[in-house]
Design an enzyme around this catalytic site. Structure first.
Site, PDB file in Angstrom:
ATOM      1  N   GLU A  35       0.836  -1.190   0.000  1.00 20.31           N
ATOM      2  CA  GLU A  35       0.000   0.000   0.000  1.00 20.31           C
ATOM      3  C   GLU A  35       0.882   1.255   0.000  1.00 20.31           C
ATOM      4  O   GLU A  35       0.625   2.217  -0.718  1.00 20.31           O
ATOM      5  CB  GLU A  35      -0.901  -0.033   1.248  1.00 20.31           C
ATOM      6  CG  GLU A  35      -1.812   1.143   1.437  1.00 20.31           C
ATOM      7  CD  GLU A  35      -2.838   1.281   0.320  1.00 20.31           C
ATOM      8  OE1 GLU A  35      -2.970   0.334  -0.471  1.00 20.31           O
ATOM      9  OE2 GLU A  35      -3.461   2.355   0.227  1.00 20.31           O
ATOM     10  N   TYR A  36       1.933   1.210   0.808  1.00 20.90           N
ATOM     11  CA  TYR A  36       2.880   2.327   0.848  1.00 20.90           C
ATOM     12  C   TYR A  36       3.477   2.548  -0.541  1.00 20.90           C
ATOM     13  O   TYR A  36       3.540   3.678  -1.042  1.00 20.90           O
ATOM     14  CB  TYR A  36       3.972   2.015   1.874  1.00 20.90           C
ATOM     15  CG  TYR A  36       5.050   3.070   1.955  1.00 20.90           C
ATOM     16  CD1 TYR A  36       4.930   4.149   2.829  1.00 20.90           C
ATOM     17  CD2 TYR A  36       6.187   2.994   1.156  1.00 20.90           C
ATOM     18  CE1 TYR A  36       5.913   5.120   2.903  1.00 20.90           C
ATOM     19  CE2 TYR A  36       7.170   3.960   1.222  1.00 20.90           C
ATOM     20  CZ  TYR A  36       7.031   5.019   2.096  1.00 20.90           C
ATOM     21  OH  TYR A  36       7.997   5.983   2.150  1.00 20.90           O
ATOM     22  N   ASP A  37       3.907   1.458  -1.167  1.00 22.56           N
ATOM     23  CA  ASP A  37       4.517   1.563  -2.497  1.00 22.56           C
ATOM     24  C   ASP A  37       3.555   2.195  -3.500  1.00 22.56           C
ATOM     25  O   ASP A  37       3.949   2.966  -4.356  1.00 22.56           O
ATOM     26  CB  ASP A  37       4.931   0.173  -3.010  1.00 22.56           C
ATOM     27  CG  ASP A  37       6.086  -0.397  -2.201  1.00 22.56           C
ATOM     28  OD1 ASP A  37       6.731   0.395  -1.467  1.00 22.56           O
ATOM     29  OD2 ASP A  37       6.326  -1.612  -2.282  1.00 22.56           O
ATOM     30  N   ILE A  83      36.400  18.088  19.907  1.00 16.02           N
ATOM     31  CA  ILE A  83      36.487  18.281  21.355  1.00 16.02           C
ATOM     32  C   ILE A  83      37.660  17.511  21.933  1.00 16.02           C
ATOM     33  O   ILE A  83      38.061  16.467  21.425  1.00 16.02           O
ATOM     34  CB  ILE A  83      35.192  17.871  22.109  1.00 16.02           C
ATOM     35  CG1 ILE A  83      34.407  16.819  21.336  1.00 16.02           C
ATOM     36  CG2 ILE A  83      34.344  19.073  22.413  1.00 16.02           C
ATOM     37  CD1 ILE A  83      33.119  16.440  22.018  1.00 16.02           C
ATOM     38  N   GLU A 119      25.931  13.804  27.572  1.00 15.25           N
ATOM     39  CA  GLU A 119      25.270  13.008  26.531  1.00 15.25           C
ATOM     40  C   GLU A 119      26.224  11.956  25.997  1.00 15.25           C
ATOM     41  O   GLU A 119      27.356  11.836  26.478  1.00 15.25           O
ATOM     42  CB  GLU A 119      24.753  13.927  25.417  1.00 15.25           C
ATOM     43  CG  GLU A 119      25.832  14.782  24.792  1.00 15.25           C
ATOM     44  CD  GLU A 119      25.294  16.047  24.122  1.00 15.25           C
ATOM     45  OE1 GLU A 119      24.343  16.659  24.647  1.00 15.25           O
ATOM     46  OE2 GLU A 119      25.852  16.424  23.081  1.00 15.25           O
ATOM     47  N   LYS A 121      28.686  10.004  23.264  1.00 14.43           N
ATOM     48  CA  LYS A 121      29.566  10.325  22.129  1.00 14.43           C
ATOM     49  C   LYS A 121      29.306   9.259  21.069  1.00 14.43           C
ATOM     50  O   LYS A 121      29.754   8.125  21.181  1.00 14.43           O
ATOM     51  CB  LYS A 121      31.035  10.339  22.540  1.00 14.43           C
ATOM     52  CG  LYS A 121      31.930  10.842  21.411  1.00 14.43           C
ATOM     53  CD  LYS A 121      33.317  11.172  21.905  1.00 14.43           C
ATOM     54  CE  LYS A 121      34.133  11.937  20.868  1.00 14.43           C
ATOM     55  NZ  LYS A 121      34.331  11.219  19.629  1.00 14.43           N
ATOM     56  N   GLU A 179      25.412  13.618  14.444  1.00 12.82           N
ATOM     57  CA  GLU A 179      26.165  12.460  13.983  1.00 12.82           C
ATOM     58  C   GLU A 179      25.257  11.527  13.176  1.00 12.82           C
ATOM     59  O   GLU A 179      24.177  11.159  13.639  1.00 12.82           O
ATOM     60  CB  GLU A 179      26.683  11.706  15.230  1.00 12.82           C
ATOM     61  CG  GLU A 179      27.818  10.767  14.962  1.00 12.82           C
ATOM     62  CD  GLU A 179      29.194  11.428  15.094  1.00 12.82           C
ATOM     63  OE1 GLU A 179      29.270  12.683  15.170  1.00 12.82           O
ATOM     64  OE2 GLU A 179      30.182  10.682  15.098  1.00 12.82           O
ATOM     65  N   CYS A 421      31.252 -35.616  14.518  1.00 16.83           N
ATOM     66  CA  CYS A 421      30.732 -36.970  14.316  1.00 16.83           C
ATOM     67  C   CYS A 421      31.457 -37.769  13.237  1.00 16.83           C
ATOM     68  O   CYS A 421      31.174 -38.949  13.056  1.00 16.83           O
ATOM     69  CB  CYS A 421      29.243 -36.930  14.005  1.00 16.83           C
ATOM     70  SG  CYS A 421      28.855 -36.399  12.328  1.00 16.83           S
ATOM     71  N   CYS A 442      24.740 -36.750  13.876  1.00 14.32           N
ATOM     72  CA  CYS A 442      25.732 -35.860  14.494  1.00 14.32           C
ATOM     73  C   CYS A 442      25.240 -35.304  15.840  1.00 14.32           C
ATOM     74  O   CYS A 442      24.173 -34.697  15.913  1.00 14.32           O
ATOM     75  CB  CYS A 442      26.014 -34.709  13.536  1.00 14.32           C
ATOM     76  SG  CYS A 442      27.217 -33.543  14.141  1.00 14.32           S
TER      77      CYS A 442
HETATM   78  S1  IVH Z   1      30.001  18.233  20.353  1.00  9.00           S
HETATM   79  C1  IVH Z   1      32.218  22.071  19.572  1.00  9.00           C
HETATM   80  N1  IVH Z   1      28.643  16.094  21.030  1.00  9.00           N
HETATM   81  O1  IVH Z   1      32.874  13.786  18.291  1.00  9.00           O
HETATM   82  C2  IVH Z   1      31.787  20.711  19.967  1.00  9.00           C
HETATM   83  N2  IVH Z   1      30.374  15.840  19.412  1.00  9.00           N
HETATM   84  O2  IVH Z   1      35.497  15.837  18.443  1.00  9.00           O
HETATM   85  C3  IVH Z   1      31.384  19.937  18.795  1.00  9.00           C
HETATM   86  N3  IVH Z   1      30.579  13.557  18.556  1.00  9.00           N
HETATM   87  O3  IVH Z   1      33.514  14.270  15.237  1.00  9.00           O
HETATM   88  C4  IVH Z   1      31.152  18.509  19.053  1.00  9.00           C
HETATM   89  N4  IVH Z   1      28.961  12.670  19.744  1.00  9.00           N
HETATM   90  O4  IVH Z   1      30.994  14.283  15.460  1.00  9.00           O
HETATM   91  C5  IVH Z   1      29.647  16.593  20.272  1.00  9.00           C
HETATM   92  N5  IVH Z   1      27.324  14.314  21.724  1.00  9.00           N
HETATM   93  C6  IVH Z   1      28.326  14.796  20.956  1.00  9.00           C
HETATM   94  C7  IVH Z   1      29.049  13.993  20.074  1.00  9.00           C
HETATM   95  C8  IVH Z   1      30.074  14.545  19.313  1.00  9.00           C
HETATM   96  C9  IVH Z   1      29.886  12.438  18.830  1.00  9.00           C
HETATM   97  C10 IVH Z   1      31.705  13.592  17.593  1.00  9.00           C
HETATM   98  C11 IVH Z   1      31.627  14.699  16.617  1.00  9.00           C
HETATM   99  C12 IVH Z   1      33.061  15.014  16.304  1.00  9.00           C
HETATM  100  C13 IVH Z   1      33.767  14.571  17.534  1.00  9.00           C
HETATM  101  C14 IVH Z   1      34.148  15.760  18.344  1.00  9.00           C
END
Ligand code: IVH
Length: 684
Positions: A35-37, A83, A119, A121, A179, A421, A442
């Site tokens: 249906e979606y298609d 960072i 948060e 990474k 990301e 076996c 086996c």
């Molecule tokens: S903040 C100015 N938050 O880590 C600060 N970066 O060196 C900008 N990354 O390649 C980055 N999770 O893509 C931030 N929660 C997060 C992140 C994050 C992954 C990656 C980012 C970058 C590297 C930062």
């Protein structure tokens, strides 16, 4: 008044995006795929007929356009920074960050703690999404931070990224940074599909994400499912900035941009330490890879005050977890036999600490994977262990291969017979796995074979389920399906959770299963690629088990729906003496069925038909009629049932004729029978 097609296109887009959201974001599909298609194709057709309809935010833009020659360069309006990363494993990472921030802000012991946002990474690829007047106009990679690449086409294929922001008053410019990543389940599914097809696999989700986004053919990019999380902003015009980082992410969420829910705000280093520990404990259960957590000063005015050192903000730091990939060496390659008989090569490794545990074995999947990665004993390899997925060898470091070079590893050469076996092993055409053919014999395949054998569509032994099979096999009471027929009331009564009554019922079911059909029996053997329908075809074609056992590839290919792969699998199954032995024991146990001889089956007009004779026929004796019927491939039985095809009735036919009428079975007189037999002669 606006033309109908405009209104229709708008309605279709709304509906498709609603289904997209339900499917990709909520994981709760609302309509069937077909249906979606249909909706999708209708929109595509409308847009093709009316080019003026083809706007940037149409869901049809998500499927990927034509391949590119290369990516255009994009100069970032605001540089994309990185960072600072701390790798300490304990609390000190958070504490030293907090100490630096407080010092820079001129706060001492008596001042209140700083508020932070913490948060994850994400382990993927940094992306800048540029929205102008609410519309996604460009997506770019980080590149060197100043200049990245235009990957708009590929980013559009990420269904969780909004093509238009959810707001009635869109900002002039809003750049969202975050990301692009690949979920672990999407990664595993993609790799399994590739492995199955003998195609190259992805090394890890991060490479999967990066490779997909930098893929010049957007249609290929669209096949590798990526996701996205926002974690910050780039250029902003005409949008009032919230006072904090956490409020900014909340605001992005209301605009329809995906933001990860695993985040907190808290006071001072203690909150960060707790977050770090909490996530470390749950890292394996997350649906995607992370390589650490990120701490950020929450208030944007304080972020501004702290500023940058070189290319890194003073207000943020990443705190890493132990790596999920490590280098180690291959001490040997073992082979394990799975429940279905597949031989899996496993690398024995110099112990290495990876993803939080010491790993000593890692899977190599199958021969194709060994060949592609060219893994040899003595090699230095990259081992990956992420989530609850079993550790795997993802690549070989060829430069570190010992000299002289160790030989290539080949499963069929190193293991011509099953290590469990001793049955011979084969690699079926079109299959990645090398398999043990001793399916009935086996020990590695015992439980699987027994459950299949006892299944409802096979020998239908009610009561012989999972738990019982486990017990019977683990106590060594049953080794092959033939042993089931030797079970006694005493043996069964001694098992856990087995009352006298259920033991008796089981024995009755075992006894009843002896009255089988050839088709069921063939299916019950669990020959690879021989399902229920194929088993029926084989039974009908060969008529006897011995004829099937004796059949060659060429004979088998005569059977409807049997192709070379199935034929090969059957020949190999019966070529294994262990299987023949078990089949012999099953027959000795008293399993029986009706067999039909070759002459009877030879394409007669009554092939497969059951007839009942009753009364006196005008010219034919009963025996003569029987001979003629059987010569035409039919069968004569004594009583009428629903399975009866014809009742041939003569003078003074009695109760059998009445029964035939009652059941609606076709009734013939002698002339009718003879005409059926004549048509047989005509058909040759
Ligand atoms: S903040 C100015 N938050 O880590 C600060 N970066 O060196 C900008 N990354 O390649 C980055 N999770 O893509 C931030 N929660 C997060 C992140 C994050 C992954 C990656 C980012 C970058 C590297 C930062």
């Amino acid at each position: 008044m606006q033309p109908d097609f405009l209104a229709r296109a708008a309605a279709l887009r709304r509906e498709i995006e609603r289904h997209n959201h339900a499917y990709y974001v909520l994981d709760q599909p609302t309509i069937p795929d077909a249906e979606y298609d249909r909706l999708f194709r209708e929109l595509q057709t409308l847009e093709a007929e009316h080019p003026e309809l083809d706007t940037l935010d149409s869901p049809t833009r998500r499927v990927g356009g034509t391949p590119l020659d290369g990516f255009a360069q994009v100069r970032h309006a605001v540089p994309m920074l990185s960072i600072r990363t701390e790798t300490d494993t304990e609390a000190s990472g958070a504490q030293s960050f907090d100490a630096r921030v407080r010092k820079e802000l001129g706060r001492d012991e008596s001042d209140p703690p700083v508020e932070y946002a913490a948060e994850l990474k994400f382990d993927g690829l940094a992306i800048n999404l540029r929205y102008e007047r609410g519309l996604l106009v460009q997506a770019s990679t980080r590149g060197d931070g100043e200049t990245g690449e235009d990957v708009t086409q590929n980013i559009r294929t990420l269904h969780t990224i909004p093509l238009r922001l959810k707001t009635g008053s869109p900002p002039a410019v809003l750049e969202v940074r975050g990301e692009a990543y690949m979920r672990r389940d999407d990664f595993e599914r993609y790799n399994a599909k590739q492995r199955e097809a003998g195609q190259p696999t992805l090394v890890n989700p991060r490479n999967g994400a990066a490779g997909s986004i930098r893929q010049l053919d957007p249609r290929l990019a669209a096949q590798r499912p990526l996701s996205f999380f926002a974690y910050g902003l780039g250029e902003v015009q005409g949008w009032p900035l919230p006072p904090t980082h956490s409020a900014t992410l909340d605001a992005l969420l209301t605009l329809g941009v995906p933001v990860c829910a695993e985040r907190i705000t808290g006071l001072g280093a203690a909150a960060l330490v707790a977050f770090h520990a909490d996530i470390a404990a749950r890292r394996d259960q997350l649906p995607f890879d992370i390589d650490g957590v990120v701490y950020k000063v929450n208030r944007l005015d304080l972020q501004h005050e702290l500023g940058f050192v070189t290319r890194e903000p003073r207000w943020a730091v990443a705190h890493k977890y132990p790596a999920q990939e490590q280098l180690t060496t291959v001490l040997g390659i073992d082979v394990q036999v799975g429940r279905t008989g597949a031989l899996t090569p496993v690398a024995r490794l110099t112990p290495v600490f990876v993803g939080g545990v010491t790993v000593t074995n890692a899977t190599l999947h199958n021969q194709d994977e060994i060949d592609r990665k060219d893994v040899r004993v003595g090699d230095t390899v990259i081992v990956r262990r992420a989530g609850d997925v079993i550790p795997e060898v993802v690549a070989t470091v060829i430069e570190r291969r010992p000299q002289p070079e160790p030989p290539r590893f080949n499963i069929l050469q190193s293991h011509p017979v099953c290590p469990v076996c001793g049955s011979h092993v084969v690699r079926l055409e079109g299959e990645a796995a090398v398999r043990c053919t001793g399916g009935l014999y086996c020990p590695a395949q015992r439980k699987q074979a027994l459950l299949h054998f006892a299944g409802r569509r096979a020998m239908d032994i009610d009561g012989l389920g999972d738990k019982l099979v486990d017990q019977l096999v683990e106590r060594g009471l049953v080794r092959t399906p033939a042993d089931v027929y030797d079970l006694s009331l005493d043996t069964l009564a001694g098992l856990e959770r087995m009352a006298a009554k259920s033991a008796a019922n089981l024995l009755a079911a075992i006894e009843a299963s002896k009255a089988a059909t050839l088709a069921r029996f063939i299916f019950a053997l669990g020959i690879r690629h021989v399902g229920e329908a194929t088993a029926k075809d084989l039974a009908r074609h060969f008529g006897t088990l011995d004829a099937l056992i004796a059949a060659t590839d060429v004979d088998l290919l005569q059977v409807r729906d049997v192709g070379p792969i199935v034929a090969q699998s059957i020949v190999q199954f019966f070529a294994e003496p262990h299987n023949i032995e078990v089949v012999g024991r099953l027959r000795d146990a008293g399993i029986r069925w009706t067999e039909t001889s070759g002459a009877q089956r030879s394409a007669g007009s009554l092939a497969g038909k059951t007839l009942v004779l009753t009364g006196t026929l005008p010219t034919l004796t009963r025996d003569a009629a029987k001979v003629k019927i059987e010569a035409a491939g039919g069968k004569v039985t004594g009583s009428v049932s629903k399975k009866t095809d014809y009742v041939v009735a003569g003078e003074e036919a009695g109760s059998k004729l009445a029964k035939a009428r009652e059941l609606g079975v076709a009734i013939l007189d002698e002339a009718g029978l003879l005409s059926l037999l004549v048509s047989n002669t005509n058909n040759g």
